[in-house]
Design an enzyme around this catalytic site. Structure first.
Site, PDB file in Angstrom:
ATOM      1  N   PHE A 176       7.237 -24.559 -22.588  1.00 45.25           N
ATOM      2  CA  PHE A 176       8.176 -23.670 -21.889  1.00 45.25           C
ATOM      3  C   PHE A 176       9.334 -24.507 -21.378  1.00 45.25           C
ATOM      4  O   PHE A 176       9.151 -25.390 -20.546  1.00 45.25           O
ATOM      5  CB  PHE A 176       7.510 -22.936 -20.729  1.00 45.25           C
ATOM      6  CG  PHE A 176       8.462 -21.983 -20.048  1.00 45.25           C
ATOM      7  CD1 PHE A 176       8.745 -20.746 -20.605  1.00 45.25           C
ATOM      8  CD2 PHE A 176       9.097 -22.331 -18.870  1.00 45.25           C
ATOM      9  CE1 PHE A 176       9.649 -19.881 -19.993  1.00 45.25           C
ATOM     10  CE2 PHE A 176       9.991 -21.464 -18.252  1.00 45.25           C
ATOM     11  CZ  PHE A 176      10.268 -20.233 -18.819  1.00 45.25           C
ATOM     12  N   ASP A 180      10.505 -32.941 -19.915  1.00 45.79           N
ATOM     13  CA  ASP A 180      10.826 -31.802 -19.055  1.00 45.79           C
ATOM     14  C   ASP A 180       9.837 -31.838 -17.896  1.00 45.79           C
ATOM     15  O   ASP A 180       8.681 -31.442 -18.041  1.00 45.79           O
ATOM     16  CB  ASP A 180      10.701 -30.508 -19.866  1.00 45.79           C
ATOM     17  CG  ASP A 180      10.926 -29.260 -19.017  1.00 45.79           C
ATOM     18  OD1 ASP A 180      10.907 -29.361 -17.777  1.00 45.79           O
ATOM     19  OD2 ASP A 180      11.107 -28.185 -19.613  1.00 45.79           O
ATOM     20  N   LYS A 239      12.977 -26.583 -10.266  1.00 44.71           N
ATOM     21  CA  LYS A 239      11.974 -26.062  -9.346  1.00 44.71           C
ATOM     22  C   LYS A 239      11.871 -26.888  -8.053  1.00 44.71           C
ATOM     23  O   LYS A 239      12.722 -26.765  -7.193  1.00 44.71           O
ATOM     24  CB  LYS A 239      10.622 -25.967 -10.047  1.00 44.71           C
ATOM     25  CG  LYS A 239      10.643 -24.967 -11.208  1.00 44.71           C
ATOM     26  CD  LYS A 239       9.272 -24.450 -11.620  1.00 44.71           C
ATOM     27  CE  LYS A 239       9.392 -23.223 -12.495  1.00 44.71           C
ATOM     28  NZ  LYS A 239       9.445 -23.494 -13.934  1.00 44.71           N
TER      29      LYS A 239
HETATM   30  C1  LIG Z   1      10.340 -23.161 -14.964  1.00 39.33           C
HETATM   31  C2  LIG Z   1      10.501 -24.139 -16.056  1.00 39.33           C
HETATM   32  C3  LIG Z   1      11.704 -24.206 -16.805  1.00 39.33           C
HETATM   33  C4  LIG Z   1      12.846 -23.250 -16.601  1.00 39.33           C
HETATM   34  O1  LIG Z   1      13.423 -23.364 -15.339  1.00 39.33           O
HETATM   35  P1  LIG Z   1      14.419 -22.207 -14.834  1.00 39.33           P
HETATM   36  O2  LIG Z   1      14.897 -22.698 -13.509  1.00 39.33           O
HETATM   37  O3  LIG Z   1      13.612 -20.951 -14.753  1.00 39.33           O
HETATM   38  O4  LIG Z   1      15.508 -22.115 -15.845  1.00 39.33           O
HETATM   39  C5  LIG Z   1      11.791 -25.167 -17.787  1.00 39.33           C
HETATM   40  N1  LIG Z   1      10.781 -26.026 -18.029  1.00 39.33           N
HETATM   41  C6  LIG Z   1       9.631 -25.996 -17.320  1.00 39.33           C
HETATM   42  C7  LIG Z   1       8.568 -27.000 -17.616  1.00 39.33           C
HETATM   43  C8  LIG Z   1       9.440 -25.044 -16.325  1.00 39.33           C
HETATM   44  O5  LIG Z   1       8.286 -24.989 -15.655  1.00 39.33           O
END
Ligand SMILES: *Cc1c(COP(=O)(O)O)cnc(C)c1O
Length: 395
Positions: A132, A217, A246
């Protein structure tokens, strides 16, 4: 559960009826005054809990001084936060953005630019099944969620997926057009999937051998969530590019891409954004990062994490759940049956907020300041809810 009071909102997600009114630490209250023990925390966002005094103070002080000069002018909080992130790491430069997806887009742009400079225009990014990376069109293509490739065609090109945790499949997929490997060190949205030991080190070796960038990420695993400031510290592996989101904002929209000197290859005019690096959000980022990057604070995360693991393992035994997985304060409990949604709904009725990451997986993302008593309380409520839901299943 859509009712007349929310018809002016687009259909994004089926929200339960209560309207949330205020929060403090590990607790949320709805407008009716009902209290919830919050083990979602805005999706691992409120790293210091609800209404953290550091966050409120930084917002109030900065709001009274300067909110937005212009992204083309310097502001002190942005300079300070960049210094703070770079000083404690092997990264050389930082670019700030407002969401995780936007930070990941910037990382992909950097990788493609780097490919133009050093790899004769190689531009393909290998990502992983179940990943994700956000909801922009390109990040949907980078992600590995079921149905996402066909939801809004045409799918953005330049991304190819390999199984998560599989070094051989990754090595086999690398071609002359490949420029980077991109992944989460622990897949959060997929249900806290922890890869085999040595996976990250193996990817680093592959990247070095083939002249690729390693992009991590860490939007969910970064800023103390796993018990170290960056999640990759557990593996002793250095990425070239890393994204944070986050937790770095402690509840406000702030994200960042961090790059080594080699990978930080933007030139003037290649990246920007109206609110990027605004002082209001960066002031909060400074408060969060300086609080979390403290040995005692991180030791607390580790201790509560051990308590979570032991408690969840005990529950797993009692309820014949299949697996407890995670690290620090990011945990999942894999159930034997696809009853996660029922458990989440009944837990909310019982005053506990948890997430169903998969039909059979519960996910826990408390405040990094959660107390031992709050963890105990969560485990007690969850135990009785599991009891009730599994009893109902049997009938
Ligand atoms: C939540 C998340 C995203 C996306 O972040 P947004 O602020 O919703 O765009 C990308 N990568 C990971 C691993 C996430 O948990």
């Amino acid at each position: 559960m859509s009712t007349s009071f929310d018809t002016a909102l687009m259909k994004i997600t089926p929200r339960p009826l209560p309207v949330m009114a205020c929060g403090a630490g590990s607790f949320l209250w709805d407008e009716a005054g009902k209290r919830y023990l919050d083990f979602i925390q805005g999706w691992a966002v409120n790293s210091l809990g609800h209404a953290a005094p550091e966050v409120s103070a930084a917002l109030a002080e900065q709001a009274a001084r300067l909110v937005t000069p212009s992204p083309a002018l310097h502001n002190r909080p942005q300079l300070e936060l960049a210094e703070l992130l770079v000083a404690g790491s092997d990264f050389a430069q930082v670019h700030f953005a407002n969401s995780g997806a936007e930070a990941n887009e910037a990382a992909v742009k950097l990788a493609r630019k780097w490919g133009q400079l050093h790899r004769a225009g190689a531009a393909e990014i290998l990502t992983t099944d179940g990943a994700f990376h956000g909801r922009t069109l390109a990040m949907m293509a980078a992600s590995g969620k079921p149905n996402w490739d066909t939801m809004f065609p045409p799918r953005a090109p330049g991304f190819r997926r390999v199984p998560f945790g599989d070094l051989d499949a990754t090595a086999a997929a690398i071609g002359p057009q490949t420029v980077a490997l991109m992944l989460e060190p622990i897949q959060g949205e997929a249900g806290v999937v922890v890869p085999p030991a040595g996976y990250l080190a193996g990817l680093r070796a592959l990247a070095d051998r083939h002249g690729l960038l390693l992009i991590l990420d860490e939007i969910q695993t970064g800023v103390g969530r796993t018990g170290t400031f960056f999640g990759f510290e557990h593996e002793g592996v250095r990425p070239d590019l890393l994204t944070l989101g986050k937790g770095i904002g402690g509840g406000v929209p702030l994200s960042a891409v961090l790059a080594t000197a080699d990978a930080a290859c933007f030139e003037f005019g290649e990246q920007g954004g109206t609110y990027n690096g605004n002082p209001l959000m960066c002031a909060v980022g400074n408060a969060v990062v300086s609080t979390v990057r403290d040995a005692d604070f991180l030791a607390g995360v580790v201790a509560r994490g051990v308590q979570m693991r032991i408690g969840l393992e005990r529950l797993a035994e009692c309820h014949s759940a299949l697996e407890v997985r995670g690290r620090g304060l990011l945990w999942a409990l894999r159930l034997r049956d696809p009853i996660a949604e029922q458990v989440v709904t009944q837990a909310m009725t019982a005053g506990l907020l948890i997430n169903a990451a998969r039909p059979d997986v519960l996910r826990f993302m408390p405040s990094l300041r959660v107390t031992a008593a709050e963890v105990q309380q969560m485990l007690a409520i969850l135990g009785s809810v599991l009891q009730a839901v599994t009893a109902a299943e049997v009938q």
